[in-house]
Design an enzyme around this catalytic site. Structure first.
Site, PDB file in Angstrom:
ATOM      1  N   ARG A 164       0.822  -1.237   0.000  1.00  0.00           N
ATOM      2  CA  ARG A 164       0.000   0.000   0.000  1.00  0.00           C
ATOM      3  C   ARG A 164       0.847   1.274   0.000  1.00  0.00           C
ATOM      4  O   ARG A 164       0.465   2.304   0.576  1.00  0.00           O
ATOM      5  CB  ARG A 164      -0.948   0.045   1.206  1.00  0.00           C
ATOM      6  CG  ARG A 164      -1.919  -1.091   1.286  1.00  0.00           C
ATOM      7  CD  ARG A 164      -2.925  -1.097   0.155  1.00  0.00           C
ATOM      8  NE  ARG A 164      -3.904  -2.131   0.378  1.00  0.00           N
ATOM      9  CZ  ARG A 164      -3.797  -3.396  -0.072  1.00  0.00           C
ATOM     10  NH1 ARG A 164      -2.748  -3.758  -0.792  1.00  0.00           N
ATOM     11  NH2 ARG A 164      -4.733  -4.280   0.186  1.00  0.00           N
ATOM     12  N   SER A 214     -10.207  -1.153   3.702  1.00  0.00           N
ATOM     13  CA  SER A 214      -9.464  -1.347   4.957  1.00  0.00           C
ATOM     14  C   SER A 214      -9.034  -0.009   5.547  1.00  0.00           C
ATOM     15  O   SER A 214      -8.626   0.892   4.818  1.00  0.00           O
ATOM     16  CB  SER A 214      -8.217  -2.194   4.713  1.00  0.00           C
ATOM     17  OG  SER A 214      -8.613  -3.459   4.241  1.00  0.00           O
ATOM     18  N   GLU A 277      -4.276   3.401   6.663  1.00  0.00           N
ATOM     19  CA  GLU A 277      -4.233   3.354   5.191  1.00  0.00           C
ATOM     20  C   GLU A 277      -5.052   4.502   4.572  1.00  0.00           C
ATOM     21  O   GLU A 277      -4.631   5.113   3.595  1.00  0.00           O
ATOM     22  CB  GLU A 277      -4.784   2.000   4.716  1.00  0.00           C
ATOM     23  CG  GLU A 277      -4.812   1.861   3.209  1.00  0.00           C
ATOM     24  CD  GLU A 277      -5.237   0.472   2.752  1.00  0.00           C
ATOM     25  OE1 GLU A 277      -5.017  -0.509   3.486  1.00  0.00           O
ATOM     26  OE2 GLU A 277      -5.809   0.385   1.652  1.00  0.00           O
TER      27      GLU A 277
HETATM   28  C1  LIG Z   1     -15.260  -1.409  -1.266  1.00  0.00           C
HETATM   29  C2  LIG Z   1     -13.771  -1.112  -1.282  1.00  0.00           C
HETATM   30  C3  LIG Z   1     -12.868  -2.144  -1.482  1.00  0.00           C
HETATM   31  C4  LIG Z   1     -11.495  -1.887  -1.502  1.00  0.00           C
HETATM   32  N1  LIG Z   1     -10.647  -2.932  -1.704  1.00  0.00           N
HETATM   33  C5  LIG Z   1      -9.314  -2.688  -1.804  1.00  0.00           C
HETATM   34  C6  LIG Z   1      -8.413  -3.773  -2.090  1.00  0.00           C
HETATM   35  O1  LIG Z   1      -8.801  -4.930  -2.255  1.00  0.00           O
HETATM   36  N2  LIG Z   1      -7.094  -3.464  -2.210  1.00  0.00           N
HETATM   37  C7  LIG Z   1      -6.621  -2.190  -2.052  1.00  0.00           C
HETATM   38  O2  LIG Z   1      -5.410  -1.973  -2.193  1.00  0.00           O
HETATM   39  N3  LIG Z   1      -7.456  -1.160  -1.765  1.00  0.00           N
HETATM   40  C8  LIG Z   1      -8.784  -1.373  -1.646  1.00  0.00           C
HETATM   41  N4  LIG Z   1      -9.636  -0.333  -1.372  1.00  0.00           N
HETATM   42  C9  LIG Z   1      -9.093   1.027  -1.125  1.00  0.00           C
HETATM   43  C10 LIG Z   1      -9.059   1.957  -2.374  1.00  0.00           C
HETATM   44  O3  LIG Z   1     -10.005   1.545  -3.329  1.00  0.00           O
HETATM   45  C11 LIG Z   1      -7.657   1.997  -3.012  1.00  0.00           C
HETATM   46  O4  LIG Z   1      -6.733   2.594  -2.129  1.00  0.00           O
HETATM   47  C12 LIG Z   1      -7.643   2.766  -4.343  1.00  0.00           C
HETATM   48  O5  LIG Z   1      -6.493   2.420  -5.068  1.00  0.00           O
HETATM   49  C13 LIG Z   1      -7.731   4.286  -4.218  1.00  0.00           C
HETATM   50  O6  LIG Z   1      -7.885   4.805  -5.544  1.00  0.00           O
HETATM   51  P1  LIG Z   1      -8.807   6.069  -5.854  1.00  0.00           P
HETATM   52  O7  LIG Z   1      -8.780   6.315  -7.313  1.00  0.00           O
HETATM   53  O8  LIG Z   1     -10.128   5.916  -5.229  1.00  0.00           O
HETATM   54  O9  LIG Z   1      -7.972   7.194  -5.129  1.00  0.00           O
HETATM   55  P2  LIG Z   1      -8.482   8.321  -4.111  1.00  0.00           P
HETATM   56  O10 LIG Z   1      -9.184   7.671  -2.970  1.00  0.00           O
HETATM   57  O11 LIG Z   1      -9.194   9.388  -4.846  1.00  0.00           O
HETATM   58  O12 LIG Z   1      -7.080   8.870  -3.601  1.00  0.00           O
HETATM   59  C14 LIG Z   1      -6.259   8.092  -2.762  1.00  0.00           C
HETATM   60  C15 LIG Z   1      -4.902   8.800  -2.624  1.00  0.00           C
HETATM   61  O13 LIG Z   1      -4.249   8.793  -3.896  1.00  0.00           O
HETATM   62  C16 LIG Z   1      -3.928  10.123  -4.313  1.00  0.00           C
HETATM   63  N5  LIG Z   1      -4.109  10.154  -5.767  1.00  0.00           N
HETATM   64  C17 LIG Z   1      -5.204   9.725  -6.451  1.00  0.00           C
HETATM   65  N6  LIG Z   1      -5.002   9.861  -7.771  1.00  0.00           N
HETATM   66  C18 LIG Z   1      -3.762  10.387  -7.939  1.00  0.00           C
HETATM   67  C19 LIG Z   1      -2.980  10.758  -9.072  1.00  0.00           C
HETATM   68  N7  LIG Z   1      -3.426  10.609 -10.327  1.00  0.00           N
HETATM   69  N8  LIG Z   1      -1.747  11.281  -8.865  1.00  0.00           N
HETATM   70  C20 LIG Z   1      -1.252  11.419  -7.595  1.00  0.00           C
HETATM   71  N9  LIG Z   1      -1.953  11.090  -6.491  1.00  0.00           N
HETATM   72  C21 LIG Z   1      -3.184  10.577  -6.650  1.00  0.00           C
HETATM   73  C22 LIG Z   1      -4.922  11.016  -3.562  1.00  0.00           C
HETATM   74  O14 LIG Z   1      -4.434  12.321  -3.410  1.00  0.00           O
HETATM   75  C23 LIG Z   1      -5.040  10.275  -2.231  1.00  0.00           C
HETATM   76  O15 LIG Z   1      -3.962  10.615  -1.387  1.00  0.00           O
HETATM   77  C24 LIG Z   1     -11.027  -0.559  -1.322  1.00  0.00           C
HETATM   78  C25 LIG Z   1     -11.936   0.474  -1.121  1.00  0.00           C
HETATM   79  C26 LIG Z   1     -13.293   0.210  -1.097  1.00  0.00           C
HETATM   80  C27 LIG Z   1     -14.262   1.344  -0.891  1.00  0.00           C
END
Ligand SMILES: Cc1cc2nc3c(=O)[nH]c(=O)nc-3n(C[C@H](O)[C@H](O)[C@H](O)COP(=O)(O)OP(=O)(O)OC[C@H]3O[C@@H](n4cnc5c(N)ncnc54)[C@H](O)[C@@H]3O)c2cc1C
Length: 282
Positions: A164, A214, A277
């Protein structure tokens, strides 16, 4: 480019919090994105980057400008040697569909993750700690904007990605796109793995209620198990899934903070290591 003033972020976060952002920019191409960051840099203004909002808990009101990254780069194209270049704004599920068409696979376990490609690279999204599989396994290079000098650069290879965690978490950068080299895989196998992942998610994860997935990426599993079912206000540590907070009744950021605070206190009592996280934008 779209600019929103005093916008409710409810539909921009999977925790479904009502939060008012003073201003949010939505660039629709890379030139617009560059223009926004030039402006913010000139004004020396701190900002937040938001993609699919699946790992973020928003405060009730956000004064810092938010740059919403889900529209500026939705391109996907194959370049040399079976390498796919994918824009940061692409949803993981669209990436999965695309690679399936070309009999490629490897990231079916992300089918249940409501993430963008940019967010997945930034968070190094993947499976549980012990399984040691994450999106960085397939990264060839990442194209990013370095805010310090406003240059577009490439980071080659996948060194420096941990559970992560990606090198971008300690840099002031915007991920623009990533090049991946996925494994050759029969489409039937890919479909089966996706189906299995979605069934697993339905069975074991509390994905039916708004959440951020998580809460901690490092924690004591016994403490997290004991906290299951602990509720504060509209938020609850899921009874079904450890280390998972659900919004069950119009939760507020404070409700989530109280629950996380309880978990941290127990970790301190037992001298257990922990790392949060999810991200807070306040
Ligand atoms: C139902 C559910 C299930 C999940 N299961 C998992 C799993 O199995 N495994 C897992 O690893 N995670 C899981 N997650 C957590 C989450 O989905 C991940 O961390 C995901 O990768 C975040 O991506 P996002 O596009 O939503 O980013 P955001 O939530 O919008 O941003 C997360 C972080 O990334 C930064 N960021 C986003 N885009 C960029 C960019 N283009 N450039 C620079 N920084 C950026 C943001 O500033 C922030 O700090 C889950 C979440 C949910 C709600």
């Amino acid at each position: 480019m779209k600019i929103y003033n005093e916008i409710d972020l409810y539909r921009y976060n999977t925790m479904k919090l009502h939060s008012i952002a003073r201003i949010m920019y939505e660039p629709e191409n890379v030139d617009e994105l560059l223009a926004i960051f030039r402006k913010l840099k000139k004004e020396d203004t701190a900002f937040y980057l938001l993609s699919a909002g699946s790992n973020i808990v928003f405060g009730a009101r956000i004064e810092r400008p938010i740059v919403y990254l889900m529209s500026f780069n939705t391109n996907m194209s194959f370049c040399e040697d079976g390498i796919l270049e994918c824009g940061a704004s692409v949803r993981i599920q669209s990436l999965l569909e695309k690679i399936k068409e070309f009999s490629l696979g490897g990231i079916e376990y992300l089918a249940s993750v409501p993430s963008s490609v940019g967010g997945a690279v930034y968070m190094n999204a993947g499976r549980g700690r012990k399984i040691k599989r994450s999106i960085s396994d397939y990264i060839e290079s990442v194209r990013y904007l370095d805010i310090a000098d406003m240059q577009i650069k490439n980071m080659y290879g996948n060194d420096g990605y941990l559970y992560r965690s990606s090198p971008f978490q300690s840099l002031n950068t915007v991920i623009l796109s990533a090049r991946f080299k996925f494994i050759k895989q029969d489409v039937d196998i890919t479909n089966r793995l996706i189906k299995e992942r979605l069934a697993y998610s339905q069975r074991y994860l509390s994905a039916d209620k708004p959440s951020c997935g998580s809460v901690f990426c490092l924690m004591n599993p016994v403490i997290m198990r004991l906290l299951r079912g602990t509720r504060y206000g509209g938020a609850i540590f899921s009874k079904k899934t450890s280390n998972w907070i659900s919004n069950i009744d119009n939760a507020k950021v404070g409700d989530i903070e109280v629950l996380i605070g309880k978990a941290i206190r127990w970790h301190k009592v037992f001298f257990s290591r922990y790392k949060i996280e999810i991200r807070f934008f306040k």
